[in-house]
Write a protein that holds these residues in place. Structure first.
Motif, PDB file in Angstrom:
ATOM      1  N   LEU A   1       0.827  -1.208   0.000  1.00 56.88           N
ATOM      2  CA  LEU A   1       0.000   0.000   0.000  1.00 56.88           C
ATOM      3  C   LEU A   1       0.857   1.252   0.000  1.00 56.88           C
ATOM      4  CD1 LEU A   1      -2.750  -1.159   2.509  1.00 56.88           C
ATOM      5  CD2 LEU A   1      -3.038  -0.726   0.060  1.00 56.88           C
ATOM      6  N   SER A   2       2.010   1.200   0.647  1.00 60.54           N
ATOM      7  CA  SER A   2       2.882   2.376   0.694  1.00 60.54           C
ATOM      8  C   SER A   2       3.572   2.606  -0.648  1.00 60.54           C
ATOM      9  CB  SER A   2       3.925   2.218   1.801  1.00 60.54           C
ATOM     10  OG  SER A   2       3.305   2.135   3.067  1.00 60.54           O
ATOM     11  N   HIS A   3       4.058   1.530  -1.272  1.00 63.63           N
ATOM     12  CA  HIS A   3       4.753   1.669  -2.551  1.00 63.63           C
ATOM     13  C   HIS A   3       3.781   1.840  -3.719  1.00 63.63           C
ATOM     14  CE1 HIS A   3       7.805  -0.213   0.029  1.00 63.63           C
ATOM     15  NE2 HIS A   3       8.691   0.334  -0.769  1.00 63.63           N
ATOM     16  N   MET A   4       2.501   1.486  -3.477  1.00 60.75           N
ATOM     17  CA  MET A   4       1.454   1.633  -4.485  1.00 60.75           C
ATOM     18  C   MET A   4       1.756   0.824  -5.744  1.00 60.75           C
ATOM     19  SD  MET A   4       0.727   5.732  -3.980  1.00 60.75           S
ATOM     20  CE  MET A   4      -0.586   5.778  -5.193  1.00 60.75           C
ATOM     21  N   ARG A   5       2.301  -0.368  -5.563  1.00 58.23           N
ATOM     22  CA  ARG A   5       2.596  -1.247  -6.689  1.00 58.23           C
ATOM     23  C   ARG A   5       2.693  -2.691  -6.209  1.00 58.23           C
ATOM     24  NH1 ARG A   5       8.056  -2.348  -6.004  1.00 58.23           N
ATOM     25  NH2 ARG A   5       9.299  -0.695  -5.046  1.00 58.23           N
ATOM     26  N   ALA A   6       2.679  -3.587  -7.183  1.00 59.80           N
ATOM     27  CA  ALA A   6       2.822  -5.007  -6.871  1.00 59.80           C
ATOM     28  C   ALA A   6       4.255  -5.286  -6.440  1.00 59.80           C
ATOM     29  CB  ALA A   6       2.450  -5.858  -8.080  1.00 59.80           C
ATOM     30  N   VAL A   7       4.395  -5.996  -5.349  1.00 57.75           N
ATOM     31  CA  VAL A   7       5.727  -6.391  -4.872  1.00 57.75           C
ATOM     32  C   VAL A   7       5.901  -7.901  -4.914  1.00 57.75           C
ATOM     33  CG1 VAL A   7       6.030  -4.355  -3.411  1.00 57.75           C
ATOM     34  CG2 VAL A   7       4.922  -6.403  -2.467  1.00 57.75           C
TER      35      VAL A   7
ATOM     36  N   ALA B   1      -1.944  -2.236   7.606  1.00 56.62           N
ATOM     37  CA  ALA B   1      -1.346  -3.421   6.998  1.00 56.62           C
ATOM     38  C   ALA B   1      -0.271  -2.999   6.000  1.00 56.62           C
ATOM     39  CB  ALA B   1      -2.419  -4.255   6.293  1.00 56.62           C
ATOM     40  N   ASP B   2       0.729  -3.848   5.837  1.00 54.35           N
ATOM     41  CA  ASP B   2       1.825  -3.548   4.909  1.00 54.35           C
ATOM     42  C   ASP B   2       1.456  -3.927   3.472  1.00 54.35           C
ATOM     43  OD1 ASP B   2       3.952  -2.845   6.964  1.00 54.35           O
ATOM     44  OD2 ASP B   2       3.363  -4.852   7.624  1.00 54.35           O
ATOM     45  N   PHE B   3       0.834  -5.105   3.327  1.00 55.73           N
ATOM     46  CA  PHE B   3       0.524  -5.630   2.000  1.00 55.73           C
ATOM     47  C   PHE B   3      -0.947  -6.038   1.935  1.00 55.73           C
ATOM     48  CE2 PHE B   3       4.902  -7.329   3.027  1.00 55.73           C
ATOM     49  CZ  PHE B   3       5.592  -6.294   2.400  1.00 55.73           C
ATOM     50  N   VAL B   4      -1.480  -6.064   0.717  1.00 57.44           N
ATOM     51  CA  VAL B   4      -2.860  -6.509   0.496  1.00 57.44           C
ATOM     52  C   VAL B   4      -2.899  -7.436  -0.710  1.00 57.44           C
ATOM     53  CG1 VAL B   4      -4.074  -4.566   1.566  1.00 57.44           C
ATOM     54  CG2 VAL B   4      -3.318  -4.396  -0.819  1.00 57.44           C
ATOM     55  N   GLN B   5      -3.907  -8.311  -0.699  1.00 59.18           N
ATOM     56  CA  GLN B   5      -4.111  -9.249  -1.793  1.00 59.18           C
ATOM     57  C   GLN B   5      -5.596  -9.535  -1.880  1.00 59.18           C
ATOM     58  OE1 GLN B   5      -2.184 -12.993  -1.080  1.00 59.18           O
ATOM     59  NE2 GLN B   5      -2.735 -13.872  -3.055  1.00 59.18           N
ATOM     60  N   GLY B   6      -6.127  -9.557  -3.080  1.00 60.34           N
ATOM     61  CA  GLY B   6      -7.552  -9.856  -3.219  1.00 60.34           C
ATOM     62  C   GLY B   6      -8.121  -9.313  -4.510  1.00 60.34           C
TER      63      GLY B   6
ATOM     64  N   ALA C   1      -2.841   4.006  -9.787  1.00 60.22           N
ATOM     65  CA  ALA C   1      -4.014   4.885  -9.795  1.00 60.22           C
ATOM     66  C   ALA C   1      -5.081   4.367  -8.844  1.00 60.22           C
ATOM     67  CB  ALA C   1      -4.564   5.004 -11.214  1.00 60.22           C
ATOM     68  N   LEU C   2      -5.317   3.055  -8.842  1.00 57.71           N
ATOM     69  CA  LEU C   2      -6.319   2.459  -7.963  1.00 57.71           C
ATOM     70  C   LEU C   2      -5.985   2.694  -6.495  1.00 57.71           C
ATOM     71  CD1 LEU C   2      -8.776   0.567  -7.463  1.00 57.71           C
ATOM     72  CD2 LEU C   2      -7.149  -1.338  -7.513  1.00 57.71           C
ATOM     73  N   ILE C   3      -4.731   2.409  -6.116  1.00 53.75           N
ATOM     74  CA  ILE C   3      -4.340   2.575  -4.716  1.00 53.75           C
ATOM     75  C   ILE C   3      -4.307   4.048  -4.338  1.00 53.75           C
ATOM     76  CG2 ILE C   3      -2.498   2.156  -3.041  1.00 53.75           C
ATOM     77  CD1 ILE C   3      -1.787  -0.361  -4.609  1.00 53.75           C
ATOM     78  N   GLY C   4      -3.884   4.903  -5.274  1.00 57.29           N
ATOM     79  CA  GLY C   4      -3.876   6.338  -4.998  1.00 57.29           C
ATOM     80  C   GLY C   4      -5.272   6.881  -4.743  1.00 57.29           C
ATOM     81  N   GLU C   5      -6.227   6.473  -5.578  1.00 62.07           N
ATOM     82  CA  GLU C   5      -7.616   6.926  -5.392  1.00 62.07           C
ATOM     83  C   GLU C   5      -8.187   6.386  -4.081  1.00 62.07           C
ATOM     84  OE1 GLU C   5      -9.549   5.533  -8.858  1.00 62.07           O
ATOM     85  OE2 GLU C   5      -8.534   6.935 -10.222  1.00 62.07           O
ATOM     86  N   LEU C   6      -7.877   5.131  -3.769  1.00 64.15           N
ATOM     87  CA  LEU C   6      -8.354   4.538  -2.517  1.00 64.15           C
ATOM     88  C   LEU C   6      -7.787   5.293  -1.314  1.00 64.15           C
ATOM     89  CD1 LEU C   6      -9.838   2.046  -1.168  1.00 64.15           C
ATOM     90  CD2 LEU C   6      -7.541   1.025  -1.049  1.00 64.15           C
ATOM     91  N   THR C   7      -6.494   5.610  -1.369  1.00 68.92           N
ATOM     92  CA  THR C   7      -5.853   6.323  -0.268  1.00 68.92           C
ATOM     93  C   THR C   7      -6.461   7.701  -0.078  1.00 68.92           C
ATOM     94  OG1 THR C   7      -3.782   5.126  -0.688  1.00 68.92           O
ATOM     95  CG2 THR C   7      -3.628   7.142   0.627  1.00 68.92           C
ATOM     96  N   GLU C   8      -6.766   8.368  -1.174  1.00 65.88           N
ATOM     97  CA  GLU C   8      -7.352   9.699  -1.080  1.00 65.88           C
ATOM     98  C   GLU C   8      -8.762   9.631  -0.489  1.00 65.88           C
ATOM     99  OE1 GLU C   8      -7.823  13.731  -1.145  1.00 65.88           O
ATOM    100  OE2 GLU C   8      -5.998  12.520  -1.399  1.00 65.88           O
ATOM    101  N   ARG C   9      -9.548   8.644  -0.919  1.00 68.17           N
ATOM    102  CA  ARG C   9     -10.887   8.482  -0.334  1.00 68.17           C
ATOM    103  C   ARG C   9     -10.802   8.140   1.147  1.00 68.17           C
ATOM    104  NH1 ARG C   9     -11.934   5.999  -5.364  1.00 68.17           N
ATOM    105  NH2 ARG C   9     -11.720   3.894  -4.498  1.00 68.17           N
ATOM    106  N   ASN C  10      -9.820   7.315   1.500  1.00 72.39           N
ATOM    107  CA  ASN C  10      -9.650   6.953   2.903  1.00 72.39           C
ATOM    108  C   ASN C  10      -9.266   8.164   3.737  1.00 72.39           C
ATOM    109  OD1 ASN C  10      -7.658   5.703   5.226  1.00 72.39           O
ATOM    110  ND2 ASN C  10      -9.378   4.355   4.753  1.00 72.39           N
ATOM    111  N   ARG C  11      -8.416   9.027   3.160  1.00 72.53           N
ATOM    112  CA  ARG C  11      -8.031  10.250   3.872  1.00 72.53           C
ATOM    113  C   ARG C  11      -9.236  11.142   4.105  1.00 72.53           C
ATOM    114  NH1 ARG C  11      -6.465  15.499   2.885  1.00 72.53           N
ATOM    115  NH2 ARG C  11      -6.937  15.292   0.675  1.00 72.53           N
ATOM    116  N   HIS C  12     -10.095  11.233   3.104  1.00 70.82           N
ATOM    117  CA  HIS C  12     -11.302  12.046   3.253  1.00 70.82           C
ATOM    118  C   HIS C  12     -12.235  11.451   4.301  1.00 70.82           C
ATOM    119  CE1 HIS C  12     -14.715  14.574   2.148  1.00 70.82           C
ATOM    120  NE2 HIS C  12     -15.448  13.472   2.028  1.00 70.82           N
TER     121      HIS C  12
END
Length: 432
Positions: free
Chosen positions: A46-52, A245-250, A268-279
């Motif tokens: 979630l922090s790196h906003m990419r697949a690891v 959480a550090d990582f997500v899968q689903g 883009a997906l994780i960025g939009e999710l993070t912004e909605r979560n911040r709001h």
């Protein structure tokens, strides 16, 4: 088939077939009447906003090209005493297909039966496949499957040896079946995968808060990275974000596929999710602040009157007249309570009677409580805890506290508020 494709087919492992679709090379093999192959589900930071990483998943089809559940494949293998052989075959398939996937730095999460780790023959086969494919062990996360181990000490020793070779270890399905806290201490995994049952409605307390944040905090304190698996909805994705959480899968983030993910789309997906979560977090913080405001005003007035010399059982009435006010109590500079709790509402009698041995707090020491420590660090400033389980009546509460002078003594005035529903957001438990 092109000459290049023929060349690649020629070096396929014995018993493996190579196919090409949409420019992707893919290995498959026959097992009885089933055709087996691999797909990969991405794992995101979630922090790196990419697949690891990618988890290798088995896919099977029968002779009529009908899908067969991997659970049925391994269930049948278990009935025939063939589990380790099928497990080794699945590992080999995943390694071949992962190499063909072209992932340059990501991990491969590889499910392994506990017996495949402790059996020298199967362990040697895994290492041989890695050498042949030029995949270093540091690229492989061995997921210890949620199954009973006949000899846990032997499994722990095998896990230690694999870690020494450079592999990472993940404990799968924590929170379900045989995966429990004891296994964390015994296997010492690098990553703990939380079972999706912890996202289900049953994992939400009646007060509206999830057990996930506390569990993730506990695992972090134990030095483990945390992966929440089975995230299928946006609501569950917000829960994963909120619990740190550090990582997500689903499925919400990415479905199993034969190809790597689109990096820009994932970001883009994780960025939009993070912004909605911040709001959402900001809205909740404002709502909680508004909810707390009348309690804080009444509490500040009580502290002023107490500091002016009025007795405790008189200064608290305005605060206690508010709907969810529970009690007031006074601590000395050592965290010791010298008087009984001041309680106004008669409707608390039934609940208090169930916890009668705890009702008399005179002489109790609350030195360890965050509300006492934070008040002593910042005298004359009201402190607000995050919700926690009150020992008084085993209900969730928020405690207000303030260190103030009462005569020539420094005391800490405290007041509890029954807290049902949304949590007061707190970025760090050490700050409350």
């Amino acid at each position: 088939m092109s000459i290049a494709q023929q060349d690649r087919t020629a070096v396929a492992p014995h018993g493996f077939e190579v196919s090409f679709a949409s420019g992707l090379q893919r290995y498959s093999t026959q097992h009885g009447e089933l055709e087996l192959t691999s797909v990969f589900q991405p794992i995101f930071s979630l922090s790196h906003m990419r697949a690891v990483g990618y988890e290798g998943l088995l896919r099977a089809h029968d002779s009529l090209d009908r899908p067969v559940s991997p659970l049925d494949v391994f269930g049948q293998a278990a009935r025939l005493g063939d589990v380790l052989q099928v497990d080794r075959l699945a590992q080999a398939l995943h390694l071949e297909n992962f190499k063909a996937l072209g992932a340059e730095t990501e991990w491969l999460f590889l499910n392994v039966h506990p017996g495949a780790l402790t059996d020298p023959y199967h362990a040697a086969a895994l290492l041989a496949n890695l050498r042949r494919l030029d995949l270093p062990p540091r690229r492989i996360v061995l997921e210890v499957l949620e199954q009973r181990a006949d000899d846990l000490e032997r499994l722990a020793e095998a896990v230690r040896e694999f870690r020494e070779r450079g592999f990472l270890i993940a404990l799968d399905d924590f929170g379900a079946g045989h995966s429990n806290v004891e296994r964390i201490w015994q296997l010492n995994p690098d990553i703990v995968k939380l079972d999706r049952s912890l996202l289900a409605p049953g994992a939400i307390r009646p007060q509206g808060s999830s057990i996930l944040p506390g569990l993730v905090a506990l695992l972090h304190e134990a030095g483990k990275l945390v992966l929440v698996e089975g995230v299928e909805t946006e609501s569950e994705a917000h829960m994963a974000l909120a619990c740190d959480a550090d990582f997500v899968q689903g499925f919400f983030f990415g479905r199993p596929s034969a190809a790597t993910v689109d990096a820009s789309a994932s970001a883009a997906l994780i960025g939009e999710l993070t912004e909605r979560n911040r709001h959402l977090t900001g809205t909740r913080e404002k709502r909680d602040a508004s909810r707390l405001a009348p309690y804080i005003r009444a509490f500040e007035r009580a502290a002023e009157r107490l500091s002016a010399g009025e007795p405790l059982d008189e200064v608290c009435w305005n605060f206690l007249s508010l709907d969810h006010a529970a009690r007031c109590f006074l601590l000395d500079e050592n965290g010791r309570q010298s008087e009984r709790n001041v309680v106004l509402r008669a409707d608390r009698a039934v609940q208090m009677s169930r916890f009668l041995p705890l009702s008399d707090a005179k002489g109790a020491s609350w030195l360890r409580r965050p509300y006492f420590r934070s008040a002593m660090r910042e005298p004359q400033r009201v402190q607000v805890t995050r919700p926690y389980l009150s020992i008084n009546e085993a209900t969730m509460c928020v405690t207000l506290s303030i260190a103030t002078r009462v005569g020539d003594r420094l005391c800490v005035l405290c007041a509890d508020i029954d807290w049902q529903g949304e949590m007061v957001e707190s970025p760090n438990p050490s700050q409350v």
